[in-house]
Every structure is written in C-alpha cells, then in structure tokens.
Design an enzyme around this catalytic site. Sequence first.
Site, PDB file in Angstrom:
ATOM      1  N   CYS A   1      -1.497   0.764   7.387  1.00 31.23           N
ATOM      2  CA  CYS A   1      -2.931   0.465   7.486  1.00 31.23           C
ATOM      3  C   CYS A   1      -3.287  -0.782   6.666  1.00 31.23           C
ATOM      4  O   CYS A   1      -3.443  -1.875   7.219  1.00 31.23           O
ATOM      5  CB  CYS A   1      -3.776   1.653   7.029  1.00 31.23           C
ATOM      6  N   ARG A   2      -3.419  -0.629   5.352  1.00 34.52           N
ATOM      7  CA  ARG A   2      -3.993  -1.711   4.550  1.00 34.52           C
ATOM      8  C   ARG A   2      -3.074  -2.909   4.369  1.00 34.52           C
ATOM      9  O   ARG A   2      -3.488  -4.059   4.579  1.00 34.52           O
ATOM     10  CB  ARG A   2      -4.412  -1.162   3.174  1.00 34.52           C
ATOM     11  N   SER A   3      -1.825  -2.680   3.947  1.00 31.29           N
ATOM     12  CA  SER A   3      -0.979  -3.854   3.654  1.00 31.29           C
ATOM     13  C   SER A   3      -0.583  -4.636   4.918  1.00 31.29           C
ATOM     14  O   SER A   3      -0.543  -5.869   4.863  1.00 31.29           O
ATOM     15  CB  SER A   3       0.240  -3.488   2.800  1.00 31.29           C
TER      16      SER A   3
ATOM     17  N   CYS B   1       0.864  -1.186   0.000  1.00 28.18           N
ATOM     18  CA  CYS B   1       0.000   0.000   0.000  1.00 28.18           C
ATOM     19  C   CYS B   1       0.896   1.229   0.000  1.00 28.18           C
ATOM     20  O   CYS B   1       2.061   1.151  -0.402  1.00 28.18           O
ATOM     21  CB  CYS B   1      -0.993  -0.026   1.165  1.00 28.18           C
TER      22      CYS B   1
ATOM     23  N   ASN C   1       2.198   1.481   4.431  1.00 32.42           N
ATOM     24  CA  ASN C   1       2.503   0.213   5.126  1.00 32.42           C
ATOM     25  C   ASN C   1       2.185   0.308   6.620  1.00 32.42           C
ATOM     26  O   ASN C   1       2.824  -0.340   7.442  1.00 32.42           O
ATOM     27  CB  ASN C   1       3.961  -0.222   4.899  1.00 32.42           C
TER      28      ASN C   1
ATOM     29  N   ASP D   1      -7.931   3.950   0.836  1.00 36.10           N
ATOM     30  CA  ASP D   1      -7.019   4.461   1.858  1.00 36.10           C
ATOM     31  C   ASP D   1      -7.835   4.997   3.043  1.00 36.10           C
ATOM     32  O   ASP D   1      -8.604   5.936   2.886  1.00 36.10           O
ATOM     33  CB  ASP D   1      -6.196   5.591   1.213  1.00 36.10           C
TER      34      ASP D   1
END
Length: 158
Positions: free
Chosen positions: A13-15, A8, A11, A125
């Site tokens: 939050c999402r990934s 993401c 690095n 995001d």
Amino acid sequence: MTKILFVCLGNICRSPAAHGVFQKLINEAGLQDKFQVDSCGTGSWHIGHQPDERMQKAALKKGYDLSRLTARKLALKDFKQFDYILAMDTRNLADIIKLAPDHYQGRIQLFLDYADDKNLLEVPDPYYGGEQGFERVINLIESGCEGLFEKVVNVAHA
Ligand code: 4NP
C-alpha cells in the site's frame, strides 16, 4: 547516484505508492540516471505480490501506475545500499532501527519529516480501512515526496 528506499509494513500500500510518486517526479525531471528508487516492507506476508488493488486504483486516479511493482521484504543489505531509508509510520521506523547495524542508523528517518506541514508525522496504515484511507495516503505521500524531492535534488547538486 542517490538511492532512496521507502519502507512500510506490507509493501503493498504505502511504500509502493511512495515509490511510484517519487519515481514519477524523478522521471519528469529527467533525473533517472542520478536517483535509484525502491520500496520494501518489514513484513513478509505479501512478498511477490502486486500493490493492493485499492491502492493501485487511488494512485491511478492521480496519474501513478503502480502495476509493475512487486513486494519484497527489507533485507540487511539494504542498509549498505540505500542513502535514505524512509519509514511510513513510527512502528515501521522502530522495526527498521531494530534491524539496522549501528553504522547505518543515520540513514533512517520518518518519510513525512520531509513534508512541508510539520504537523504530519505518519502515513497511516490504510489496509483495514475504506477507500477514503487510500486517497488520504496518496495525498500525504505527494506532500512528502515533493519535500523530499526538493531536498535530495539540492543535496545532489550541492
Ligand atoms: P502497507 O499496508 O504496510 O502500507 O503495505 C499493509 C498491508 C498489509 C498488511 C498490513 C499493512 N497486512 O497486515 O497484511
């Protein structure tokens, strides 16, 4: 060994959430020897940081402990090392493609290409939004990870 990298922007939050969710699927199936899972960001702002508190909280609610992950930036050597390089949104995808040597372009995909729901394109995001955004992220990531898990386990056993 099949190697999977979630990417993401930050690095945090999402990934890392995808990293934690997918690692848990692998662990529960007893396939730790067959799969290596990692995550990184295309940006450098959060190198060395733990996942965002809001992401950790939303993940923990669903049974995923992200507290031991630390952020790092996507590096050239990742293209050689990882078989699947999975972008959370189209901006991440474009940034990864820009950085990748021609030979490795085929390893790069949108993560939600693996979700069963073909209308899903991106994991949005959540950084500048509210708590609900983080819950949506976890739900989207669970569906992508389930689809990905079925695919990679089948490929690895083929
Ligand atoms: P991520 O979220 O890409 O899911 O980790 C973000 C984290 C930090 C920033 C942007 C997105 N930031 O601008 O610092």
